[in-house]
Design a protein around this motif. Structure first.
Motif, short mmCIF file in Angstrom:
data_model
loop_
_atom_site.label_atom_id
_atom_site.label_comp_id
_atom_site.label_asym_id
_atom_site.label_seq_id
_atom_site.Cartn_x
_atom_site.Cartn_y
_atom_site.Cartn_z
N ARG A 125 0.61 -1.30 0.04
CA ARG A 125 -0.47 -0.14 0.14
C ARG A 125 1.32 1.01 0.43
O ARG A 125 0.80 2.52 -0.67
CB ARG A 125 -0.90 0.19 1.79
CG ARG A 125 -1.96 1.19 0.82
CD ARG A 125 -2.49 1.62 2.78
NE ARG A 125 -1.47 1.98 3.93
CZ ARG A 125 -1.26 2.29 3.92
NH1 ARG A 125 -1.28 3.41 3.53
NH2 ARG A 125 0.36 2.86 5.36
N VAL A 126 2.04 1.48 0.79
CA VAL A 126 2.93 2.46 1.20
C VAL A 126 3.71 3.13 0.05
O VAL A 126 3.61 3.80 -0.86
CB VAL A 126 3.89 2.39 1.88
CG1 VAL A 126 5.04 3.51 2.15
CG2 VAL A 126 3.08 2.88 3.55
N LEU A 127 4.52 1.41 -0.76
CA LEU A 127 4.19 1.34 -2.27
C LEU A 127 3.75 2.01 -3.08
O LEU A 127 4.53 3.15 -4.35
CB LEU A 127 5.15 0.05 -2.15
CG LEU A 127 6.01 -0.09 -3.90
CD1 LEU A 127 7.57 0.97 -4.32
CD2 LEU A 127 5.86 -1.37 -4.18
N ARG A 128 2.94 1.72 -3.61
CA ARG A 128 1.43 2.31 -4.81
C ARG A 128 1.48 2.79 -4.48
O ARG A 128 1.17 4.39 -5.40
CB ARG A 128 0.96 0.67 -4.67
CG ARG A 128 0.52 -0.33 -5.07
CD ARG A 128 -0.59 -1.01 -5.35
NE ARG A 128 0.29 -2.70 -5.58
CZ ARG A 128 -0.56 -3.01 -6.69
NH1 ARG A 128 -1.72 -2.31 -7.34
NH2 ARG A 128 -0.45 -4.37 -7.46
N ARG A 129 0.39 3.45 -3.14
CA ARG A 129 -0.05 5.08 -2.92
C ARG A 129 0.98 6.49 -3.14
O ARG A 129 0.23 7.49 -2.78
CB ARG A 129 -0.95 4.67 -2.16
CG ARG A 129 -2.47 3.57 -2.50
CD ARG A 129 -3.28 3.80 -1.11
NE ARG A 129 -3.96 2.88 -1.38
CZ ARG A 129 -4.69 2.36 -0.52
NH1 ARG A 129 -5.73 2.62 0.68
NH2 ARG A 129 -6.02 1.71 -1.00
N ILE A 131 5.15 6.03 -2.32
CA ILE A 131 6.47 5.90 -3.26
C ILE A 131 6.47 5.79 -4.62
O ILE A 131 7.03 6.82 -5.53
CB ILE A 131 7.48 4.61 -2.55
CG1 ILE A 131 7.74 5.23 -0.98
CG2 ILE A 131 8.52 4.89 -3.52
CD1 ILE A 131 7.55 3.54 -0.36
N MET A 132 5.11 5.45 -5.54
CA MET A 132 5.06 5.13 -6.43
C MET A 132 4.82 6.27 -7.07
O MET A 132 4.63 6.66 -8.67
CB MET A 132 4.46 3.84 -7.20
CG MET A 132 5.32 2.63 -6.62
SD MET A 132 6.93 2.65 -7.25
CE MET A 132 6.62 3.08 -8.89
N THR A 133 3.89 7.71 -6.37
CA THR A 133 3.10 8.68 -6.87
C THR A 133 4.28 10.24 -6.40
O THR A 133 4.11 11.28 -6.96
CB THR A 133 1.90 9.06 -5.83
OG1 THR A 133 1.95 9.02 -4.81
CG2 THR A 133 0.99 8.05 -6.61
N LEU A 134 5.87 9.33 -6.12
CA LEU A 134 6.81 10.49 -5.50
C LEU A 134 6.87 11.34 -7.11
O LEU A 134 6.95 11.16 -8.06
CB LEU A 134 7.83 10.18 -5.20
CG LEU A 134 7.76 9.54 -3.51
CD1 LEU A 134 9.33 9.01 -3.17
CD2 LEU A 134 7.05 10.92 -2.72
N PRO A 135 7.38 12.89 -7.12
CA PRO A 135 7.91 13.09 -8.53
C PRO A 135 10.03 12.32 -8.71
O PRO A 135 9.84 13.14 -7.72
CB PRO A 135 8.33 15.05 -8.16
CG PRO A 135 7.78 14.67 -5.75
CD PRO A 135 7.69 13.30 -6.35
N GLY A 136 9.13 12.16 -9.83
CA GLY A 136 9.96 11.38 -11.08
C GLY A 136 10.56 10.35 -10.96
O GLY A 136 11.24 10.17 -11.43
#
Length: 155
Positions: A125-129, A131-136
């Motif tokens: 959940r943390v990864l998808r919502r 970390i993967m949405t962090l800029p760049g």
């Protein structure tokens, strides 16, 4: 390897070893352990602090006892370094509560993150919502921590 600009003597090293083991020790107890008076131990701690050798004291929390049973190291390669500033990525990553450390590294990845989660589903959940949405963010590689051994270090 460069030499330190601050000279440590044997008493300084013994004091640093004692504080590494228990950062809550007061100068009276440090003095007793090192054969120094409390004022002499206090002066040494003050001198090491002013020189930047000591900077703050940390409390180590037991993540598992707090319900965080999974630790994952993430290698993050930025997709578009020119369009996203490193500072922007670092600020956004540091704002995620589960991200314990953000390290800018040289090598295959641009950053190494230490992430804690309650379990693997929570990590996903943390990864998808988050970390993967962090800029760049481009490529991400995850390594789950199986065990950890702390080494005492060079002092």
């Amino acid at each position: 390897m460069t030499e330190p600009s601050f000279e440590l003597d044997d008493q300084d090293r013994a004091l640093l070893r004692a504080l590494r083991e228990d950062a809550t020790l007061g100068t009276g107890e440090l003095g007793r352990r090192l054969g120094l008076s409390q004022p002499a131990a206090w002066r040494r701690v003050k001198r090491l602090t002013e020189a930047g050798v000591l900077s703050g004291r940390r409390l180590v929390l037991d993540r598992e006892a707090l319900g965080f049973g999974v630790t994952v190291f993430l290698g993050v390669k930025l997709a578009t370094k020119g369009r996203v500033s490193l500072d922007e990525f670092e600020r956004a990553a540091s704002a995620i509560p589960e991200v314990q450390t953000v390290e800018h590294v040289l090598g295959l990845y641009d950053y190494r993150l230490r992430v804690v989660a309650r379990d693997l589903a929570d990590f996903e959940r943390v990864l998808r919502r988050r970390i993967m949405t962090l800029p760049g963010v481009g490529n991400v590689e995850a390594n789950v921590l199986l065990s950890e051994e702390r080494l005492p270090g060079p002092i």
